[in-house]
Design an enzyme around this catalytic site. Structure first.
Site, PDB file in Angstrom:
ATOM      1  N   HIS A 121       0.817  -1.217   0.000  1.00 18.33           N
ATOM      2  CA  HIS A 121       0.000   0.000   0.000  1.00 18.33           C
ATOM      3  C   HIS A 121       0.851   1.268   0.000  1.00 18.33           C
ATOM      4  CE1 HIS A 121       0.596   0.853   4.387  1.00 18.33           C
ATOM      5  NE2 HIS A 121       0.742  -0.453   4.455  1.00 18.33           N
ATOM      6  N   CYS A 140       2.668  -5.653   6.620  1.00 16.34           N
ATOM      7  CA  CYS A 140       2.379  -5.229   5.251  1.00 16.34           C
ATOM      8  C   CYS A 140       3.566  -4.451   4.689  1.00 16.34           C
ATOM      9  CB  CYS A 140       1.118  -4.380   5.213  1.00 16.34           C
ATOM     10  SG  CYS A 140      -0.387  -5.296   5.629  1.00 16.34           S
TER      11      CYS A 140
END
Length: 426
Positions: free
Chosen positions: A326, A345
């Site tokens: 992201h 992440c």
């Protein structure tokens, strides 16, 4: 995934032994000062550096290049590097560097000859530069090349981490190359396909590879020691513009609930709404007893927007770890020295460039359309027409040829040598 904590003392002892007395460790931000979601997700402030700097030696090739890590060429070059390092070890290795002052351009100090010798042996400095006490422009270029090869700030200043990396012995580096050669063999033997994305965790770097060459290289933020980014293989199937962010349970428990106890307006200010996970009914924050962990039963979802934890983009791929790639509203974190600070992440610098590359074969999604959609702030999922293979790998040592040997901190201690976990403690 293996987690660590007990080895912190060993790493601290190692750093203390190799770093110069008086060189202060870089400080981290206090948790108590973190007041919004961006600060929770941001890396600690440990110094700035330019990851794209290509240090140049007086005699050798540039450190950066277009050769993918997962290639037969990388295997071959790494085997050559092992031969070279074996000879270095057989010849007695290299000297340690023990400065009494901060070594940088213009300094004259009795410790400089040992550093010159060290840089000559590793191929960063030409032997014709000599062994004087002067930290001259030749040494400056060599130090920058050394730093760039080790993923350190290529500023020419011998700080704590540069000294620590320089004083890892040649035999330990040789062992690191052997360990990673096995990983490289595996990667090179697999058919990656004509286009793929590879996240190298120890390097905190992403390669978008096409036709056997790196088309794009992105700086990344990967998982903390206690919230590690997993090794995995998948395919990127979806790019979401203006994504909602759903807080992981670990962040809810460790970060958000403690903040709500101190500041009841925190969720509202950060546009995070609470929902019953079964009924999807929205729950008012003031109805929750924040002195308990009752909120763990709820879904915390942040609306799209500039302060959203994923900012413009979320990149989805099937995996058992519930991780994704992201964007981030805090672009400055990519300039940090230590980029191991996510909850597993992977944050991507210049993610919009990667979006365009991923969506190349998806009709109707050129750069102009993507930018216009992001400006609307409307949540927009996009299915990738030709899903792109994705690999999260762990390679801490490799070579790209012509004497360029890349060496990284063994952040998750997978290489079997505590001395290689240089930067995991500050």
């Amino acid at each position: 995934m293996k987690k660590f904590g007990s080895s912190a003392l060993d790493r601290r002892t190692f750093l203390t032994g190799v770093a110069t007395a008086g060189l202060a460790a870089v400080t981290t931000s206090a948790f108590a000062q973190q007041t919004d979601i961006g600060e929770i997700l941001a890396a600690p402030r440990r110094g700035n550096w330019d990851d794209q700097f290509d240090a140049r030696s007086t005699t050798r090739a540039k450190v950066a290049g277009f050769q993918p890590i997962a290639s037969p060429e990388t295997v071959s070059f790494t085997e050559s590097a092992i031969n070279t390092y074996s000879q270095i070890v057989a010849n007695g290795g290299w000297p340690t560097v023990q400065p009494t002052v901060k070594l940088q351009l213009g300094v004259v100090d009795p410790s400089v000859p040992a550093m010159r010798k060290r840089l000559m042996i590793s191929g960063d400095l030409a032997e014709t530069a000599g062994l004087s006490n002067s930290f001259d422009t030749y040494v400056d270029a060599a130090v920058k090349r050394f730093q760039s090869r080790h993923g350190l700030p290529a500023d020419g200043v011998m700080g704590q981490y540069s000294i620590a990396a320089m004083n890892v012995s040649a035999d330990i580096r040789l062992g690191q190359l052997h360990t990673n050669l096995e990983r490289l063999h595996k990667l090179a033997s697999e058919d990656q396909g004509p286009r793929y994305v590879m996240v190298n965790i120890p390097a905190a770097q992403i390669e978008a590879v096409e036709a056997g060459r790196v088309a794009q290289r992105h700086t990344a933020i990967v998982g903390k020691i206690d919230r590690q980014t997993p090794i995995l293989d998948s395919k990127i199937q979806e790019v979401i513009l203006n994504p909602y962010w759903t807080a992981p349970k670990s962040i809810i428990q460790k970060d958000i609930i403690p903040l709500m106890r101190k500041d009841p307006t925190y969720l509202t200010r950060n546009k995070i709404r609470l929902f019953n996970e079964q009924t999807r009914e929205e729950i008012a924050p003031e109805t929750i007893d924040w002195n308990t962990d009752d909120a763990m039963k709820l879904m915390f979802r942040q609306d799209p927007g500039k302060i959203n934890a994923m900012s413009s983009t979320k990149i989805n791929f099937p995996n058992q770890y519930a991780v994704y790639m992201h964007d981030t509203p805090q672009q400055g974190i990519f300039n940090k020295l230590m980029r191991f600070d996510s909850s597993g992440c992977v944050r991507v610098q210049n993610v919009r460039d990667l979006n365009v590359w991923l969506l190349r074969d998806t009709p109707g999604w050129d750069r102009q359309t993507m930018e216009a959609t992001i400006k609307t702030g409307v949540n927009t999922p996009i299915a990738v027409t030709n899903p792109v293979p994705l690999h999260f790998v762990y390679v801490s040592a490799w070579s790209t040829g012509d004497g360029v040997v890349h060496l990284r901190d063994d952040i998750y201690e997978m290489d079997g040598q505590a001395a290689l976990s240089i930067g995991t403690n500050t």
